[in-house]
Write a protein that holds these residues in place. Structure first.
Motif, PDB file in Angstrom:
ATOM      1  N   ILE A 193      10.679  -4.985  -2.895  1.00 41.67           N
ATOM      2  CA  ILE A 193      10.533  -4.213  -4.037  1.00 41.67           C
ATOM      3  C   ILE A 193      11.305  -2.912  -4.443  1.00 41.67           C
ATOM      4  O   ILE A 193      11.971  -2.678  -5.334  1.00 41.67           O
ATOM      5  N   ASN A 194      11.154  -2.103  -3.595  1.00 43.87           N
ATOM      6  CA  ASN A 194      12.068  -1.001  -3.370  1.00 43.87           C
ATOM      7  C   ASN A 194      13.426  -1.111  -3.285  1.00 43.87           C
ATOM      8  O   ASN A 194      14.425  -0.483  -4.132  1.00 43.87           O
ATOM      9  N   LEU A 195      13.981  -2.231  -2.585  1.00 41.78           N
ATOM     10  CA  LEU A 195      15.360  -2.499  -2.289  1.00 41.78           C
ATOM     11  C   LEU A 195      15.904  -3.077  -3.724  1.00 41.78           C
ATOM     12  O   LEU A 195      16.964  -2.712  -4.657  1.00 41.78           O
ATOM     13  N   LEU A 196      15.012  -4.005  -4.512  1.00 40.67           N
ATOM     14  CA  LEU A 196      15.242  -4.528  -5.797  1.00 40.67           C
ATOM     15  C   LEU A 196      15.581  -3.572  -6.926  1.00 40.67           C
ATOM     16  O   LEU A 196      16.397  -3.339  -7.500  1.00 40.67           O
ATOM     17  N   LEU A 197      14.389  -2.596  -6.999  1.00 34.79           N
ATOM     18  CA  LEU A 197      14.464  -1.285  -7.959  1.00 34.79           C
ATOM     19  C   LEU A 197      15.799  -0.740  -7.655  1.00 34.79           C
ATOM     20  O   LEU A 197      16.580  -0.198  -8.614  1.00 34.79           O
ATOM     21  N   ASP A 198      16.239  -0.372  -6.349  1.00 35.61           N
ATOM     22  CA  ASP A 198      17.491   0.472  -5.817  1.00 35.61           C
ATOM     23  C   ASP A 198      18.808  -0.311  -6.461  1.00 35.61           C
ATOM     24  O   ASP A 198      19.506   0.316  -6.918  1.00 35.61           O
ATOM     25  N   LEU A 199      18.791  -1.756  -6.391  1.00 39.06           N
ATOM     26  CA  LEU A 199      19.849  -2.449  -6.658  1.00 39.06           C
ATOM     27  C   LEU A 199      20.126  -2.471  -8.187  1.00 39.06           C
ATOM     28  O   LEU A 199      21.113  -2.434  -8.991  1.00 39.06           O
ATOM     29  N   ILE A 200      19.003  -2.474  -8.982  1.00 40.39           N
ATOM     30  CA  ILE A 200      18.942  -2.279 -10.421  1.00 40.39           C
ATOM     31  C   ILE A 200      19.366  -1.072 -10.839  1.00 40.39           C
ATOM     32  O   ILE A 200      20.182  -0.887 -11.719  1.00 40.39           O
ATOM     33  N   ARG A 201      18.938  -0.185 -10.455  1.00 43.37           N
ATOM     34  CA  ARG A 201      19.148   1.339 -10.591  1.00 43.37           C
ATOM     35  C   ARG A 201      20.714   1.694 -10.253  1.00 43.37           C
ATOM     36  O   ARG A 201      21.128   2.600 -10.927  1.00 43.37           O
ATOM     37  N   GLY A 202      21.105   1.378  -9.142  1.00 45.06           N
ATOM     38  CA  GLY A 202      22.548   1.695  -8.730  1.00 45.06           C
ATOM     39  C   GLY A 202      22.367   2.705  -7.667  1.00 45.06           C
ATOM     40  O   GLY A 202      21.461   3.295  -7.383  1.00 45.06           O
ATOM     41  N   TYR A 203      23.301   2.766  -6.910  1.00 42.13           N
ATOM     42  CA  TYR A 203      23.690   3.330  -5.646  1.00 42.13           C
ATOM     43  C   TYR A 203      24.669   4.342  -5.846  1.00 42.13           C
ATOM     44  O   TYR A 203      25.853   4.000  -6.199  1.00 42.13           O
ATOM     45  N   ALA A 204      24.425   5.655  -5.219  1.00 38.09           N
ATOM     46  CA  ALA A 204      25.723   6.369  -5.341  1.00 38.09           C
ATOM     47  C   ALA A 204      26.539   6.418  -3.984  1.00 38.09           C
ATOM     48  O   ALA A 204      27.546   6.819  -3.870  1.00 38.09           O
ATOM     49  N   SER A 205      25.715   5.840  -2.841  1.00 41.89           N
ATOM     50  CA  SER A 205      26.032   5.748  -1.643  1.00 41.89           C
ATOM     51  C   SER A 205      26.111   4.332  -0.953  1.00 41.89           C
ATOM     52  O   SER A 205      25.111   3.839  -1.085  1.00 41.89           O
ATOM     53  N   THR A 206      27.334   3.657  -0.373  1.00 39.05           N
ATOM     54  CA  THR A 206      27.344   2.481   0.138  1.00 39.05           C
ATOM     55  C   THR A 206      26.377   2.440   1.368  1.00 39.05           C
ATOM     56  O   THR A 206      25.778   1.554   1.664  1.00 39.05           O
ATOM     57  N   GLY A 207      26.370   3.518   2.221  1.00 44.01           N
ATOM     58  CA  GLY A 207      25.590   3.715   3.393  1.00 44.01           C
ATOM     59  C   GLY A 207      24.393   3.545   3.096  1.00 44.01           C
ATOM     60  O   GLY A 207      23.417   2.586   3.992  1.00 44.01           O
TER      61      GLY A 207
END
Length: 69
Positions: free
Chosen positions: A24-38
């Protein structure tokens, strides 16, 4: 000498809950977007690791129950 430990159902449930929470944490992070690829790669690797561990615990629990009966 061939004594095997049984797997606790509580432990299996905890591992599965942790795997679901991390997915769920990963899904929310994917929805919100990431500043860093790492960071994205690290979260994906952690989610896969949690899933593999949870599956391994479930299989171990089922195998333990099968040998006890």
């Amino acid at each position: 000498m061939d004594k095997k430990k049984s797997v606790s159902l509580a432990l299996v449930i905890i591992w599965c809950i942790n795997a679901v929470i991390w997915n769920i944490n990963l899904l929310l992070d994917l929805i919100r977007g990431y500043a860093s690829t790492g960071t994205l790669i690290l979260h994906i690797v952690c989610a896969i690791a949690w899933d593999i561990c949870a599956i391994a615990w479930v299989l171990s629990y089922l195998k333990s129950k099968k040998t006890q009966t």
